[in-house]
Design an enzyme around this catalytic site. Structure first.
Site, mmCIF file in Angstrom:
data_model
loop_
_atom_site.group_PDB
_atom_site.id
_atom_site.type_symbol
_atom_site.label_atom_id
_atom_site.label_comp_id
_atom_site.label_asym_id
_atom_site.label_seq_id
_atom_site.Cartn_x
_atom_site.Cartn_y
_atom_site.Cartn_z
ATOM 1 N N TRP A 101 1.091 -0.888 0.285
ATOM 2 C CA TRP A 101 0.021 -0.123 0.307
ATOM 3 C C TRP A 101 0.921 1.603 0.141
ATOM 4 C CZ3 TRP A 101 -4.521 -1.277 -2.449
ATOM 5 C CH2 TRP A 101 -4.966 -1.863 -1.589
ATOM 6 N N ASP A 171 -1.129 6.682 5.826
ATOM 7 C CA ASP A 171 -2.222 5.983 5.926
ATOM 8 C C ASP A 171 -2.616 4.506 7.011
ATOM 9 O OD1 ASP A 171 -4.342 3.534 5.281
ATOM 10 O OD2 ASP A 171 -2.809 3.399 3.327
ATOM 11 N N LYS A 195 -11.562 -2.330 6.633
ATOM 12 C CA LYS A 195 -10.734 -2.610 7.773
ATOM 13 C C LYS A 195 -11.502 -2.737 9.548
ATOM 14 C CE LYS A 195 -8.605 -2.929 4.306
ATOM 15 N NZ LYS A 195 -7.312 -2.498 3.445
HETATM 16 C C1 LIG Z 1 -7.243 -1.742 2.348
HETATM 17 C C2 LIG Z 1 -5.914 -1.079 1.922
HETATM 18 C C3 LIG Z 1 -5.293 0.061 1.253
HETATM 19 C C4 LIG Z 1 -6.771 0.087 -0.240
HETATM 20 O O1 LIG Z 1 -7.799 0.297 0.488
HETATM 21 P P1 LIG Z 1 -9.234 0.585 -0.733
HETATM 22 O O2 LIG Z 1 -10.611 1.510 0.292
HETATM 23 O O3 LIG Z 1 -9.860 -0.724 -1.094
HETATM 24 O O4 LIG Z 1 -8.750 1.774 -2.278
HETATM 25 C C5 LIG Z 1 -4.284 1.186 1.113
HETATM 26 N N1 LIG Z 1 -4.387 0.970 2.399
HETATM 27 C C6 LIG Z 1 -4.189 0.195 3.419
HETATM 28 C C7 LIG Z 1 -3.003 0.418 4.732
HETATM 29 C C8 LIG Z 1 -5.366 -0.737 3.326
HETATM 30 O O5 LIG Z 1 -5.483 -1.665 4.120
#
Ligand SMILES: *Cc1c(COP(=O)(O)O)cnc(C)c1O
Length: 360
Positions: A101, A171, A195
């Site tokens: 990511w 993030d 998540k």
């Molecule tokens: C799942 C995830 C993403 C991607 O998320 P989307 O909502 O599918 O774009 C980005 N960063 C992290 C850390 C993730 O776990």
């Protein structure tokens, strides 16, 4: 069939209480005679829902007044573009690459300016967090970017990087609300909620006000300019109403559970059960350097692909779902987010012990 123990990395398990409440309100939300899915985002009822949600997350995370809380769409991935578009005044930024990511965000930023990878753990399959105490960060970098909890590899920053005065962007998709954090150390905190908070379709971004302006990269779409949504209190256009409503319920659930301190204590307790077993097991091994282990995502392997497959299949048959590791790393991964009850982890470890005995 009843409910399984769902170890999915995302979309992931939600508190049963929240789902039941939502079910009860499905046809008639608090006497409105309609579902939250059916009501105007400009209605009084929805105004209450989104304002309450913001108030509760502010309270949970102790978010200072000079930060905006935005409810957005487009997934965490869309912020990979929005971050450079809104922040790259000098067209330069420092990225710490600790997994897929972070790498995707880094690659996306390269489309807009000079993204510099100032540290990486790619050399050891992202199984650790690099030392970020004294990085070579370009003076004119607009920000330093991290993925705080690496969902796929199961690592987590235990201390934030020394950004040397630069704005920190994080993030936090897979560790959102899993423990208290000091919001003032960040310029931008964002994450997809699927998540640890709610259903897919909502991204929450917490952004320091001085970072929100009309001074964005040329060509930035109106919808990706944070100021557009900040000025409109996340209602510039139709927001993901139902998702925000569920997030709000999860915030209330966390408050009832005792807030983020209590969440952290519970998450540590759950993770310890699993990691302690992985450390003593002769069959299963954790893949992450112990000091950098995530409380949320726990990858492990037997070292034998066939045995891994057998384990995942037998676990599924026994009611433990989604234990297969990410397609890029193989093995297994147990995601044990806030809503995974401690019994789920205890029973998983029981099952692993039995599997180990049978396959010794
Ligand atoms: C799942 C995830 C993403 C991607 O998320 P989307 O909502 O599918 O774009 C980005 N960063 C992290 C850390 C993730 O776990």
């Amino acid at each position: 069939m009843g409910r399984v123990y769902n170890f999915s990395a995302g979309p992931a398990v939600l508190p049963e209480e929240v789902l039941k409440e939502a079910a009860e309100e499905m046809l008639d939300y608090q006497g409105t005679g309609m579902s939250v899915m059916e009501m105007s985002h400009r209605s009084k009822a929805f105004d209450g829902i989104i304002k309450d949600a913001e108030k509760d997350i502010r309270e949970l995370m102790n978010i200072p007044d000079n930060y905006k809380v935005l409810f957005l769409q487009g997934g965490a991935s869309q912020q990979f573009s929005a971050v450079p578009m809104n922040l790259m005044k000098n067209k330069k930024a420092a990225y710490i690459v600790t997994g897929q990511w972070a790498k995707k965000a880094y690659q996306e930023a390269q489309r807009y300016g000079e993204a510099v990878a100032v540290a990486s753990s790619a050399d050891k399959t992202f199984s650790y967090i690099p030392d970020c105490s004294d990085l070579d960060i370009p003076e004119d970098a607009d920000y330093v970017y991290i993925c705080e909890n690496n969902t796929i590899y199961g690592t987590k920053y235990k201390t934030l990087p020394n950004t040397k005065g630069h704005t920190l962007v994080a993030d936090v998709s897979s560790c959102f609300l899993s423990e208290p954090i000091d919001v003032t150390r960040y310029g931008v905190i964002y994450g997809g909620v699927q998540k640890n908070i709610g259903p897919a379709g909502v991204v929450i971004a917490i952004i320091r006000e001085d970072l929100i302006s009309d001074d964005v990269l040329e060509g930035t779409p109106t919808m990706l300019k944070w100021k557009t949504q900040a000025d409109a209190d996340s209602l510039y256009n139709t927001p993901p109403c139902y998702g925000i409503y569920i997030c709000g319920k999860v915030f209330k659930w966390i408050k009832k559970m005792g807030g983020l301190e209590a969440m952290k204590a519970l998450n540590e307790k759950k993770a310890k059960i699993l990691y302690d077993y992985l450390d003593e097991s002769k069959l299963f091994k954790g893949t992450v350097v112990p000091k950098d282990r995530s409380l949320m995502n726990v990858p492990f392997v037997t070292g034998d692909d066939e045995l891994d497959k057998k384990f995942v299949a037998e676990a599924k048959a026994a009611g433990f779902e989604n234990l297969k590791g990410h397609r890029t790393v193989g093995g297994m991964r147990a995601s044990i987010y806030n809503a995974m009850p401690i019994e789920g982890v205890e029973k998983l470890v029981e099952f692993m012990k039995k599997f180990e005995a049978e396959n010794a």
